[in-house]
Design a protein around this motif. Structure first.
Motif, short mmCIF file in Angstrom:
data_model
loop_
_atom_site.label_atom_id
_atom_site.label_comp_id
_atom_site.label_asym_id
_atom_site.label_seq_id
_atom_site.Cartn_x
_atom_site.Cartn_y
_atom_site.Cartn_z
N VAL A 145 54.07 19.53 70.64
CA VAL A 145 54.49 18.13 70.69
C VAL A 145 55.43 17.92 71.88
O VAL A 145 55.32 16.92 72.61
CB VAL A 145 55.19 17.72 69.37
CG1 VAL A 145 55.71 16.29 69.46
CG2 VAL A 145 54.22 17.88 68.21
N ASP B 215 54.67 6.63 70.67
CA ASP B 215 55.21 7.97 70.92
C ASP B 215 56.72 7.98 71.15
O ASP B 215 57.31 9.05 71.33
CB ASP B 215 54.51 8.61 72.11
CG ASP B 215 53.19 9.27 71.73
OD1 ASP B 215 53.02 9.56 70.53
OD2 ASP B 215 52.35 9.49 72.62
N THR C 283 57.93 9.99 68.42
CA THR C 283 57.64 11.40 68.65
C THR C 283 58.59 11.99 69.68
O THR C 283 59.10 13.11 69.52
CB THR C 283 56.19 11.57 69.11
OG1 THR C 283 55.32 10.86 68.22
CG2 THR C 283 55.79 13.03 69.14
#
Length: 254
Positions: free
Chosen positions: A23, A198, A201
């Protein structure tokens, strides 16, 4: 049974990046080409990317034609690097104990990592592995928090963070000692484009959030979600341009 990480422990924070290396590689920004061109001489043959992580800076060096060796304290991070850059030699090691011979590299780069080092010991090791006249470059990516939504994003990332290692280290040149010539500095402004979804994230890859208890971590991530759907610059968008200021320092080995 492994101990619970402490978000206020420097060592626990430094070790946290082994979690979710894939990630990290996907959402963290790389470095602008102009900055890398300024940092590393074109005629540098062998380049050490120290604290290379998943290879965000390593890839830039490879694309310039350098023979790159990557050193990092985390094997999972280096495994992710090898998956995308199979030709790069990797070693597990630290800035204070670099597993390379004396005078074996023409340049060293350190991306977003100097604050994890013991500066006097790291500077001595870097002087050891660099050839005389070689270049050391230390670089930081900082979000440009003068932009309203970026500033609010940063406030969420560091809510309750007693260490706050990001967005203040770049203002201070690394302490290198007498083995290096005077330090030069340069600044580069650029945009990093990523999916708006994102942002959550990206927030989750910060060392502070990685070491928080799950409930506190989710609370901060939910605040990022709320920012995305309520801020006028983000609501309804699918992609966003995150403004960054890259600050680079370089010095020659005497």
């Amino acid at each position: 049974m492994p101990s619970t990480p402490d978000p206020h422990s420097h060592s626990d924070r430094a070790a946290s990046f082994s979690t979710g290396a894939d990630v990290y590689a996907r959402v963290r920004p790389t470095y602008p080409t102009e900055a890398v061109d300024w940092m590393v001489p074109r005629d540098a043959d062998r380049v050490l990317d120290l604290a290379a992580g998943t290879g965000l800076l390593t890839g830039r060096l490879v694309s310039r034609g350098h023979d790159v060796v990557a050193v990092d304290a985390s094997r999972p991070m280096l495994d992710e690097l090898t998956a995308t850059l199979p030709g790069v030699t990797t070693h597990v090691g630290t800035a204070e104990d670099i597993p390379l011979p004396d005078g074996s590299v023409d340049a060293v780069t350190v991306g977003q990592a100097w604050h994890w080092f013991d500066p006097p010991r790291a500077a001595a090791e870097l002087a050891r592995v660099l050839r005389p006249g070689g270049t050391l470059a230390v670089v930081w990516n900082d979000r440009d928090e003068r932009i309203d939504w970026v500033g609010r994003f940063g406030e969420i990332l560091h809510a309750g963070d007693a260490l706050r290692p990001d967005n203040d280290q770049s203002a201070h040149p690394p302490s290198l000692g007498d083995a290096f010539d005077p330090i030069e500095a340069a600044e580069f402004r650029w945009l990093y484009r990523l999916a708006t979804a994102d942002l959550r994230t990206l927030a989750g890859t910060r060392s502070y959030l990685l070491t928080l208890p799950p409930e506190q971590r989710e609370q901060l991530l939910q605040r990022v979600d709320d920012l995305v759907v309520t801020h006028p610059d983000l609501a309804g968008t699918t992609e966003v341009a995150m403004p960054y200021v890259t600050t680079a320092y370089r010095a020659r080995r005497r």
